[in-house]
Write an enzyme that holds these catalytic residues in place. Structure first.
Site, PDB file in Angstrom:
ATOM      1  N   ASP A  22      56.449  -9.137  69.913  1.00 27.01           N
ATOM      2  CA  ASP A  22      57.019 -10.280  68.929  1.00 27.01           C
ATOM      3  C   ASP A  22      58.532  -9.941  68.660  1.00 27.01           C
ATOM      4  O   ASP A  22      58.917  -8.869  68.489  1.00 27.01           O
ATOM      5  CB  ASP A  22      56.368 -10.357  67.725  1.00 27.01           C
ATOM      6  CG  ASP A  22      56.612 -11.250  66.728  1.00 27.01           C
ATOM      7  OD1 ASP A  22      56.366 -12.343  67.159  1.00 27.01           O
ATOM      8  OD2 ASP A  22      56.994 -11.084  65.791  1.00 27.01           O
TER       9      ASP A  22
ATOM     10  N   GLU B 236      59.010 -11.488  73.779  1.00 27.91           N
ATOM     11  CA  GLU B 236      59.640 -12.790  73.160  1.00 27.91           C
ATOM     12  C   GLU B 236      61.084 -12.511  72.830  1.00 27.91           C
ATOM     13  O   GLU B 236      61.503 -11.808  71.830  1.00 27.91           O
ATOM     14  CB  GLU B 236      59.071 -13.120  71.845  1.00 27.91           C
ATOM     15  CG  GLU B 236      59.014 -14.516  71.294  1.00 27.91           C
ATOM     16  CD  GLU B 236      58.965 -14.505  69.574  1.00 27.91           C
ATOM     17  OE1 GLU B 236      58.832 -15.667  69.260  1.00 27.91           O
ATOM     18  OE2 GLU B 236      59.041 -13.555  69.004  1.00 27.91           O
TER      19      GLU B 236
HETATM   20  C1  NOJ Z   1      57.391 -15.044  66.472  1.00 29.46           C
HETATM   21  C2  NOJ Z   1      56.086 -15.445  66.444  1.00 29.46           C
HETATM   22  O1  NOJ Z   1      55.693 -15.948  67.473  1.00 29.46           O
HETATM   23  C3  NOJ Z   1      56.083 -16.351  65.159  1.00 29.46           C
HETATM   24  O2  NOJ Z   1      54.737 -16.885  65.106  1.00 29.46           O
HETATM   25  C4  NOJ Z   1      56.464 -15.406  63.889  1.00 29.46           C
HETATM   26  O3  NOJ Z   1      56.445 -16.063  62.603  1.00 29.46           O
HETATM   27  C5  NOJ Z   1      57.732 -14.777  64.084  1.00 29.46           C
HETATM   28  N1  NOJ Z   1      57.960 -14.076  65.292  1.00 29.46           N
HETATM   29  C6  NOJ Z   1      57.773 -13.355  63.132  1.00 29.46           C
HETATM   30  O4  NOJ Z   1      56.770 -12.484  63.473  1.00 29.46           O
END
Ligand code: NOJ
Length: 538
Positions: free
Chosen positions: A216, A266
């Site tokens: 993440d 991500e």
């Molecule tokens: C990316 C995640 O996909 C999202 O859902 C989240 O709010 C943020 N990162 C913070 O962790």
């Protein structure tokens, strides 16, 4: 016509991730087995045959750990357990093993940038007070201005549209940094204990049989220790894509290699060269392709996006990923039915008109487009049912993005609504008990799995057939074929062609070719209508 095969996949295929179809499970909204209104692991276990029939290679679980759910589970209180609302660790282990028996691998979601404010480390830091070693695991600072009443710097929230500060002050006067909500304090990645802990967490899950980890906010972890104001235009950027991160991911890679595990990061970065650095052979295996996700439904722009993606991945030897939606973005069917078919967090608004029939036609064509491209494809739960974005009554909205934007951003709940499984059952078969945690809109049952199951024209049938036929494309590179303006046509060797028509005029299909699958009916003259895709073989 090729027959779908649902034989278990090769357990020893080390390169499975290079061309996998990976299904994202948002457990809370998948299937509720105990009737408490929240999806759970037992619900997923009961639906594994459905996922096997869909033909996916892996499941990516959005965070399933104990969490106060201030940000849908991305506020983790314990990285080595399962939220009691979802089940137990023993159940997760069973799920991982049962899925594997069906040839489906498991990918867990690790959130390294921040923890929940209920995590023991932050609880200890809060009580330990200024100057304590416990606070060094986070970014605590005195405030500015008279009495230290102003936040330590001017960084903006990472929730688009949010005007809220990224600093919160504790009663003892110190402020702590949180790029997201106040309940998600950022960790200090310059601290060796933070690195050590995360490598241990990775081992913990690899030991339990997971095949991969989604990372993440992967480009946000490292911070400039001086935390300079953005107004001073510091270079490099004080918290996005800092070079120190690569060292972190090299050590993560060593852990993963020990278990033959893989990463998907991500990484939202517009600079393709900087993006590709994360995919060097000793770093992450893959990263999400957000430029493709954000791309409008336009032939020239899609082609450019595909070419740019392939070109940026080639030098580092990493496979591309293709993503149309996830738990953070407006569902594809709704987005493609709007005037602006691209996706931009900053542009999200209430009440944007959409033509769902048009959006569905395009989403079906986009499914065949993405499943034909070289690399891994992500399918977000409900995408295979053609679910649209749901409207959520204001008093039921849960997403902090809505609240932190002062109610101007609709938030992300509309793509997180519990799945419809059975048209005639309570809550469309999501669960037999309490009201689901997010309301299902009127008409949701029309998308139910049991409605689509035996309908050869359903979105579900399209996904099943396309996933089964996808291996026909082989692992060859993409070669564009000559095509009229507005038409995308390419081959990947082995005599299989994908044609997508985004132009108003019907497109001729290659002569002497046999149709494998089409996203919609051909016209009376056997031509491909607008917003339709087809796969053909010689
Ligand atoms: C990316 C995640 O996909 C999202 O859902 C989240 O709010 C943020 N990162 C913070 O962790």
């Amino acid at each position: 016509m090729g027959q779908p095969s649902h034989a278990p996949k090769d357990h020893e295929d080390h390169d499975w991730w290079r061309s996998a179809v990976i299904y994202q499970v948002y457990v809370r909204s998948f299937a509720d087995s105990d009737g408490d209104g929240t999806g759970d692991l037992a619900g997923v276990r009961a639906r594994l045959p459905y996922l096997a029939e869909l033909g996916v290679d892996a499941l990516w679980f959005s965070p399933w750990y104990p969490s106060p759910m201030k940000d849908g589970g991305y506020d983790v209180a314990d990285y080595r357990a399962i939220d009691p609302a979802f089940g137990t660790l023993a159940e997760a282990e069973k799920l991982i093993a049962e899925a594997r028996e069906l040839g489906i691998r498991t990918i867990v979601d690790i959130v390294p940038n921040h923890v929940s404010d209920q995590h023991p480390w932050f609880q200890a830091a809060s009580t330990a007070g200024p100057g304590s070693p416990e606070r060094e695991l986070f970014h605590f600072r005195p405030g500015r201005g008279p009495g230290g009443d102003l936040p330590p710097n001017d960084w903006p929230s990472q929730f688009a549209g949010s005007t809220e500060p990224v600093w919160t002050r504790l009663p003892d006067g110190e402020w702590y940094l949180h790029l997201f909500t106040p309940e998600q304090p950022d960790l200090n990645w310059a601290h060796p204990a933070v690195r050590q802990e995360h490598e241990d967490i990775l081992r913990f899950w690899f030991e339990r049989g997971v095949a991969g980890v989604r990372i993440d906010s992967a480009a946000l972890l490292a911070k400039d220790p001086d935390l300079p104001d953005l107004a001073t235009r510091p270079r490099p950027h004080p918290f996005v894509d800092r070079d120190e991160l690569h060292d972190v991911y090299r050590s993560w890679r060593a852990v993963a290699d020990h278990y033959d595990g893989v990463f998907v990061g991500e990484v939202w970065l517009p600079d393709t060269e900087r993006f590709a650095r994360y995919l060097r052979p000793d770093e992450l295996h893959t990263a999400f392709n957000f430029s493709f996700l954000s791309c409008p439904w336009d032939a020239a722009r899609l082609r450019t996006s595909i070419d740019t993606t392939l070109a940026e991945h080639a030098p580092v030897g990493a496979p591309a990923t293709w993503v149309l939606c996830n738990h953070d973005v407006t569902r594809t069917v709704t987005r493609y039915g709007r005037e602006d078919t691209g996706f931009d967090f900053a542009a999200k608004a209430f009440g944007v008109p959409t033509d769902l029939a048009l959006g569905t036609r395009r989403a079906r064509a986009a499914a065949l487009l993405t499943l034909a491209l070289p690399g891994a494809v992500y399918v977000y739960q409900g995408e295979e049912l053609g679910l649209p974005e749901a409207g959520i009554p204001a008093d039921r909205i849960q997403d902090p993005m809505y609240f932190r934007s002062g109610g101007t951003d609709p938030g992300r709940d509309g793509c997180r609504v519990p799945l419809p499984w059975a048209a005639g059952a309570p809550h469309a078969g999501f669960g037999a008990g309490e009201e689901p945690w997010l309301p299902q809109p009127a008409g949701w049952e029309s998308y139910a799995v049991d409605r689509q199951q035996d309908d050869a024209d359903s979105v579900l049938a399209l996904y099943r057939r396309a996933i089964a036929l996808r291996p026909r494309f082989g692992d060859g590179p993409l070669t564009w074929l000559p095509a009229p303006e507005g038409v995308l046509a390419f081959t990947r060797a082995e005599g299989v062609t994908c044609v997508v028509n985004l132009a108003a005029a019907p497109a001729e299909l290659p002569a002497r070719s046999r149709l494998l699958i089409a996203s919609g009916p051909l016209d009376d003259e056997g031509r491909l209508p607008q917003d339709t895709a087809a796969w053909l073989t010689d």
